[in-house]
Write a protein that holds these residues in place. Structure first.
Motif, mmCIF file in Angstrom:
data_model
loop_
_atom_site.group_PDB
_atom_site.id
_atom_site.type_symbol
_atom_site.label_atom_id
_atom_site.label_comp_id
_atom_site.label_asym_id
_atom_site.label_seq_id
_atom_site.Cartn_x
_atom_site.Cartn_y
_atom_site.Cartn_z
ATOM 1 N N ARG A 71 37.325 6.357 -45.920
ATOM 2 C CA ARG A 71 36.485 6.322 -47.127
ATOM 3 C C ARG A 71 36.265 7.705 -47.728
ATOM 4 O O ARG A 71 35.946 7.818 -48.923
ATOM 5 C CB ARG A 71 35.127 5.677 -46.791
ATOM 6 C CG ARG A 71 34.309 6.462 -45.773
ATOM 7 C CD ARG A 71 33.199 5.604 -45.195
ATOM 8 N NE ARG A 71 32.449 6.329 -44.148
ATOM 9 C CZ ARG A 71 32.869 6.453 -42.884
ATOM 10 N NH1 ARG A 71 34.031 5.939 -42.509
ATOM 11 N NH2 ARG A 71 32.117 7.075 -41.995
ATOM 12 N N GLU A 85 33.252 7.128 -37.611
ATOM 13 C CA GLU A 85 31.921 7.261 -38.200
ATOM 14 C C GLU A 85 31.241 8.582 -37.850
ATOM 15 O O GLU A 85 30.207 8.902 -38.425
ATOM 16 C CB GLU A 85 31.029 6.088 -37.783
ATOM 17 C CG GLU A 85 31.354 4.807 -38.527
ATOM 18 C CD GLU A 85 30.172 3.859 -38.641
ATOM 19 O OE1 GLU A 85 29.915 3.379 -39.767
ATOM 20 O OE2 GLU A 85 29.525 3.588 -37.615
ATOM 21 N N TYR A 91 27.810 4.221 -49.855
ATOM 22 C CA TYR A 91 27.975 4.022 -48.414
ATOM 23 C C TYR A 91 27.065 4.962 -47.620
ATOM 24 O O TYR A 91 26.467 4.589 -46.613
ATOM 25 C CB TYR A 91 29.421 4.263 -47.993
ATOM 26 C CG TYR A 91 30.365 3.102 -48.237
ATOM 27 C CD1 TYR A 91 29.932 1.789 -48.140
ATOM 28 C CD2 TYR A 91 31.699 3.323 -48.562
ATOM 29 C CE1 TYR A 91 30.797 0.726 -48.365
ATOM 30 C CE2 TYR A 91 32.582 2.271 -48.788
ATOM 31 C CZ TYR A 91 32.127 0.981 -48.686
ATOM 32 O OH TYR A 91 32.985 -0.068 -48.902
ATOM 33 N N ARG A 124 31.328 4.952 -54.759
ATOM 34 C CA ARG A 124 31.422 4.241 -53.485
ATOM 35 C C ARG A 124 30.950 5.075 -52.298
ATOM 36 O O ARG A 124 30.203 4.608 -51.444
ATOM 37 C CB ARG A 124 32.886 3.808 -53.285
ATOM 38 C CG ARG A 124 33.208 3.189 -51.944
ATOM 39 C CD ARG A 124 34.717 3.038 -51.819
ATOM 40 N NE ARG A 124 35.401 4.248 -52.228
ATOM 41 C CZ ARG A 124 35.519 5.332 -51.461
ATOM 42 N NH1 ARG A 124 34.991 5.348 -50.268
ATOM 43 N NH2 ARG A 124 36.156 6.399 -51.892
ATOM 44 N N ARG A 125 31.397 6.338 -52.248
ATOM 45 C CA ARG A 125 31.047 7.178 -51.102
ATOM 46 C C ARG A 125 29.546 7.475 -51.069
ATOM 47 O O ARG A 125 28.918 7.470 -50.010
ATOM 48 C CB ARG A 125 31.860 8.473 -51.129
ATOM 49 C CG ARG A 125 33.261 8.295 -50.559
ATOM 50 C CD ARG A 125 34.043 9.593 -50.548
ATOM 51 N NE ARG A 125 34.516 9.954 -51.876
ATOM 52 C CZ ARG A 125 35.260 11.013 -52.138
ATOM 53 N NH1 ARG A 125 35.590 11.834 -51.160
ATOM 54 N NH2 ARG A 125 35.678 11.272 -53.355
ATOM 55 N N ARG A 154 24.084 3.658 -45.195
ATOM 56 C CA ARG A 154 24.032 4.012 -43.774
ATOM 57 C C ARG A 154 22.666 4.606 -43.408
ATOM 58 O O ARG A 154 22.089 4.269 -42.378
ATOM 59 C CB ARG A 154 25.148 5.009 -43.462
ATOM 60 C CG ARG A 154 25.265 5.415 -42.002
ATOM 61 C CD ARG A 154 26.454 6.332 -41.824
ATOM 62 N NE ARG A 154 26.554 6.844 -40.473
ATOM 63 C CZ ARG A 154 27.455 7.733 -40.077
ATOM 64 N NH1 ARG A 154 28.341 8.192 -40.947
ATOM 65 N NH2 ARG A 154 27.479 8.162 -38.840
ATOM 66 N N TYR A 183 38.000 1.423 -43.724
ATOM 67 C CA TYR A 183 36.728 2.110 -44.012
ATOM 68 C C TYR A 183 36.740 3.520 -43.427
ATOM 69 O O TYR A 183 36.068 4.427 -43.944
ATOM 70 C CB TYR A 183 35.587 1.287 -43.411
ATOM 71 C CG TYR A 183 34.222 1.922 -43.445
ATOM 72 C CD1 TYR A 183 33.477 1.970 -44.618
ATOM 73 C CD2 TYR A 183 33.651 2.443 -42.285
ATOM 74 C CE1 TYR A 183 32.205 2.531 -44.640
ATOM 75 C CE2 TYR A 183 32.385 3.010 -42.293
ATOM 76 C CZ TYR A 183 31.668 3.049 -43.470
ATOM 77 O OH TYR A 183 30.412 3.618 -43.481
#
Length: 348
Positions: A61, A322, A107, A103-104, A111, A58
């Motif tokens: 990503r 992250e 995500y 997808r990005r 978040r 991940y």
């Protein structure tokens, strides 16, 4: 949080991290590119002083190519030899239907939703994406019911031949909306890939953790539950009591951001049930819970790694990138810096 006398000087680390990243365990893409004529001429090693340092895929990503082969190259370029593999690279390699959702973008919205930061427009966009994904997930379930294990065996060989082992697998197959067939499928694939455990977000549903623990026992594998800011020292206790095959995928950074005192204590108390631990540098609630460059937050990463080293804890420490990637850098370069920080901590 106080650092003990063996802790890294943060200023010293930030000054020396570029130099550390050139060490033998952190060989970058230039050397790999020079060795293209030889198959996997460079074999990485991120097991330092007995502590296995890994990465969840991940973390990559934001990279442009999300294929299994590209993901492997990112891992190698970082100098890492063990991973928690997300479902998308593996399943795409095996022929999974392509997702209609970016997808990005999803995500990012997910978040923000988790942190209660979505505005009205983003909330609507997230719900529309979720509706599209629900239909797509039914298509994926049908695909999982018929796909051969051969491509997963091939993927494991490709990664293992490059010196990279897969210790955990995290597909979207273990939720309350997944069928029992999908759950069994996910655990079967994990075994084929060589993983000791699967990971998923804790479902906050006692009946579901009981079911997952029972199914995991049938497969001879473990289910490690991940947590965010709902983590407490007793967060996993019900699931752990339900089955010996239920376990922790502790996230030390989120644990600190949740406001828990003495974060090292949960490692000491539950180390026998931890199958892997995510590491990131977050701040306490008093410092606004930021997700920061390693060495600048409140998470005792150095002390946690040294605790693992000094007590011979065998579970992997998983780098999860992250924090915001600085301009001019990318995920691979930032994971390298995280690995350099961890390496320096363990060698101090």
């Amino acid at each position: 949080m106080k650092e003990n006398k063996t802790s890294i000087s943060r200023r010293k680390f930030l000054k020396n991290s570029t130099l550390a990243a050139t060490g033998t365990a952190l060989v970058g893409p230039s050397l790999l590119s020079a060795a293209r004529g030889l198959k996997w001429a460079y074999i990485p090693n991120s097991k330092i002083r007995g502590v296995q340092l890994g990465v969840i895929t991940y973390s990559f990503r934001s990279m442009p190519d999300q294929s299994a082969k590209a993901t492997l190259q990112y891992v190698l370029d970082c100098g890492i030899n063990a991973i928690e593999l997300m479902g998308d690279p593996a399943e795409s390699f095996a022929g999974k239907p392509e997702s209609p959702v970016d997808r990005r973008a999803f995500y990012g919205l997910m978040r923000k939703k988790r942190n209660n930061e979505l505005d009205q427009k983003e909330e609507k966009e997230f719900l529309e994406m979720q509706k599209t994904l629900d239909a797509y997930n039914k298509e994926v379930a049908a695909w999982r019911a018929t796909v051969s294990m051969d491509k997963f065996k091939e993927l494991r060989k490709m990664y293992n031949d490059a010196g990279v082992s897969i210790y955990a697998f995290k597909p979207s197959a273990f939720g309350k909306n997944n069928t029992d067939d999908e759950i069994n499928w996910g655990m079967k694939v994990a075994k084929v890939l060589g993983a000791s455990h699967v990971t998923l977000e804790h479902p906050s549903d006692d009946a579901h953790t009981a079911k997952l623990g029972k199914i995991a026992a049938n497969h001879g594998i473990y289910v490690a539950y991940h947590g965010h800011e709902q983590q407490t020292p007793t967060f996993w206790d019900t699931a752990l009591g339900q089955s010996e095959h239920n376990a922790l995928n502790l996230d030390l950074g989120h644990f600190v951001a949740a406001g828990n005192n003495a974060p090292l204590d949960i490692i000491k108390e539950k180390h026998e049930r931890i199958k892997s631990m995510h590491i990131k540098d977050r701040q306490t609630p008093e410092h606004e819970k930021g997700n920061l460059v390693w060495g600048t937050g409140d998470t005792p990463i150095t002390e946690a790694l040294q605790l693992m080293r000094d007590n011979n804890y065998s579970f992997p420490a998983t780098i999860e990138l992250e924090y915001d990637i600085p301009e001019g850098s990318n995920a691979v370069e930032e994971v390298k810096k995280c690995l350099a920080f961890a390496k320096q901590a363990l060698e101090s």
